[in-house]
Structures are given as C-alpha cells and as structure tokens.
Design an enzyme around this catalytic site. Structure first.
Site, mmCIF file in Angstrom:
data_model
loop_
_atom_site.group_PDB
_atom_site.id
_atom_site.type_symbol
_atom_site.label_atom_id
_atom_site.label_comp_id
_atom_site.label_asym_id
_atom_site.label_seq_id
_atom_site.Cartn_x
_atom_site.Cartn_y
_atom_site.Cartn_z
ATOM 1 N N SER A 1 0.831 -1.205 0.000
ATOM 2 C CA SER A 1 0.000 0.000 0.000
ATOM 3 C C SER A 1 0.864 1.254 0.000
ATOM 4 O O SER A 1 1.966 1.271 0.566
ATOM 5 C CB SER A 1 -0.875 -0.017 1.257
ATOM 6 N N TYR B 1 -2.001 -0.105 10.279
ATOM 7 C CA TYR B 1 -2.206 -0.754 8.979
ATOM 8 C C TYR B 1 -0.977 -0.561 8.087
ATOM 9 O O TYR B 1 -0.415 -1.528 7.544
ATOM 10 C CB TYR B 1 -3.450 -0.202 8.295
ATOM 11 N N LYS C 1 2.029 -3.310 6.722
ATOM 12 C CA LYS C 1 2.452 -3.502 5.333
ATOM 13 C C LYS C 1 3.959 -3.312 5.185
ATOM 14 O O LYS C 1 4.630 -4.071 4.465
ATOM 15 C CB LYS C 1 1.705 -2.538 4.409
#
Length: 343
Positions: A123, A147, A151
């Site tokens: 991402s 989040y 990643k």
C-alpha cells in the site's frame, strides 16, 4: 496454477477474473471475514471458468500447506489481510496478527512446499506523509498508522527472505486508491458496515443507503481546498498483478518459472490526483443523482495530497493505468445500482 489468498475480496475477485481470462488456473484461499462466496460465483459467471476454493485462514500454516499441495500452485498472490486504517488504530494487535503473522505463516508454508514466487498486496500508506510529490518508490518510508506499519513490516520481511534465499522471486505492489468495479456490474466493492473509503461512501449516498457524505476539511492547499488522492480503477490494478507475474517469470500458458527477477517494488497508481469534490462531481454525472455532502473539520492524520509517480511500473512491467475517473465512477455506479445492497 496460482493460489490467490483473499481471492474473494474486492481486489482479489477482480484479479481472479483477469487471471482466468489470461489462461491461468486459479485456487482461492479465503476465510470470508470481509468478503462473500457469492463474489466467486460471479467470477465464474464473468469468465465461464470456476476458480477452485479452499476455505481457510492465513494464520493456519497447516491449512496453507494443504492448499499449496492440493492446488499444485506455482505462485501465490497474497491479498488476505485487514485493511481499514481507522480500525487498525483501534485494534492494532488484530492487524499485526492477521497481516504480519498471517504472512509469516504463508511464507513458511511456501518454503515447505518449495513455492518460491509471490506477488504481495502492499500500500502507498507505507510512505506516510509525503515529503515530495509525486511519490516514487525511493521515497522515505514512514507509515503513520498500524495498517501501514503492518504492510511495511511485511515488505521488510520479504526483502530479508529474498536476500537470504535468492531463489525467491517477489513482487511488492504498492497500491494507491483502488476504486470502480468490473464493467459487467457483477462484482465490485462491498464494504462491511460503514465504508472507510470515499467512492463506496459516495455510491451509497447516490443509491440512498446513506443520507450525506462528510467531506473532511476544505481548507487544504489544493485547488478546491479538499484532499487530493490518486484513484486507480480496480481492473487496471488487477492487470498490474498479471504483469508482475510475467516479470517474475510465470507464463500464462505452460506456467513455467524462470529466474528473471529477485525482489521488485513498484507503485500502482495513475500519476494523477483528484480532489474529493472532483470525485463527487464525476459521480453525480455518472449516476445522474445529486450527492448531498457537508463540510466537516479535518480528520487527524489526513494529508493534503498524495499521488504516485507510476513510471517505474511502466519501465519494469510494461504496465500503465488506462481507465480514467469517468470510467471509475460509471463502473462503480453500475455495480451499486444493480447490487444496491451488495452481494
């Protein structure tokens, strides 16, 4: 054969369509925590080919080994994971458990089964607050939420693994803002509960499921004061995964593996940013509906602008986004109108 973890999800289902259309055999591994088996039935309807399904959780290494052996997979595309920024702040342990621990179990299973080719769903959140725009792959990495950190942790694990075992071929694809739906209207984004992203929220206002869109801030240093993001059509995004497989040496026909590349990292974006209000206006035009919105205070952590430099993806993969904002909105609306309550 390609094993697709999280293949029933939004991006996963669209990628399954493109894989099947390109001649690959596909097995989906999914626990349906944020997706629907109906998506796979729709994939079969679109392509005339039914992906195999193995139900399981990526934190279950035994189930992963069974799936890899049963499917005879030559490569894995790894979508499975939790993906909501706000939720990750509230429940960080769940994100590290699902995303990081789940990927570790997958990699251990791949090692055990001697499957050494992986395309990973990363991402643009790994960049954090942009120091300069457009964002290139060598931009400093400084995610601002669990989040994004999950990643980045996975990216580092993948780079370390490939360094330790050069027989691994790994593609790390940093997505910007996936939107839209398959042109058939059969599959699309079906968020569980309140949407976390702009376009599905706009779609739900247009269809009447929600009354009003909150626009978080109109005093940013942008053309109309609202936040600017790089939106990419989900079909373009799916096709980027096929190009990554090709670069990593997986052919569509015999599906043999060669040794062209070790570990590559590319942005998948359009290189063009659109503001919140530009998206709203484009969606109104696509849907013929008025989108009611209200200006609300800025959200903590939001940034003014974020968009990709996608040139490395073209140079390495021969991939460029082809679909613009009008198609993104039109296809999203077709999905939403024909599936007002999702799957």
């Amino acid at each position: 054969m390609i094993l697709v973890t999280g293949g029933a999800g939004y991006i996963g289902s669209h990628t399954c369509v493109e894989l099947l259309n390109a001649g690959f055999d596909v097995t989906v591994f999914d626990n349906f925590c944020n997706s629907s088996p109906e998506a796979l039935a729709r994939v079969a309807q679109i392509t005339g080919k039914k992906p195999e399904l193995i139900s399981g959780d990526c934190r279950d290494q035994t189930a992963l080994v069974t799936a890899l052996k049963q499917s005879k997979a030559k490569a894995v595309i790894h979508f499975a994971g939790l993906k909501a920024v706000g939720e990750s702040v509230e429940h960080p342990l769940s994100y590290y458990d699902n995303n990081v621990a789940g990927t570790l179990r997958l990699l251990e299973a791949m090692q055990e089964c001697n499957v050494k080719t992986l395309v990973f769903s990363s991402s643009a959140t790994v960049y954090g607050n942009p120091v300069k725009l457009p964002l290139t792959e060598d931009h400093p990495l400084s995610p601002t939420n669990p989040y994004g950190r999950s990643k980045l942790m996975i990216e580092e694990i993948l780079r370390d693994l490939q360094h330790s075992d050069p027989s691994f071929r790994i593609g790390i694809l940093r997505y910007f803002n996936p939107v839209g739906a398959h042109p058939s209207g059969l599959i699309g984004e079906d968020p569980q509960g309140k949407p976390n992203n702009l376009m599905p929220f706009v779609a739900q206002v247009a269809i009447g499921r929600r009354d009003v869109l909150s626009v978080w801030g109109n005093d940013y240093p942008t053309a109309d004061g609202t936040g600017v993001r790089d939106y990419i059509h989900v079909v373009d995004l799916a096709l980027g995964h096929l190009k990554a497989l090709e670069k990593l040496g997986v052919s569509q026909n015999e599906q043999k593996i060669s040794n062209d590349e070790g570990c590559l990292t590319v942005n998948l974006g359009t290189g063009r940013g659109y503001s919140v209000l530009e998206v709203v206006r484009a969606y109104e035009q696509a849907s013929g509906r008025s989108i009611t919105y209200r200006i609300a205070p800025r959200r903590s952590g939001d940034i003014a602008s974020c968009y990709a430099n996608p040139e490395r993806a073209y140079a390495l993969l021969g991939w460029r986004a082809k679909l613009g904002l009008n198609e993104m909105c039109a296809h999203s609306w077709h999905w939403q109108y024909t599936n007002p309550n999702g799957y």
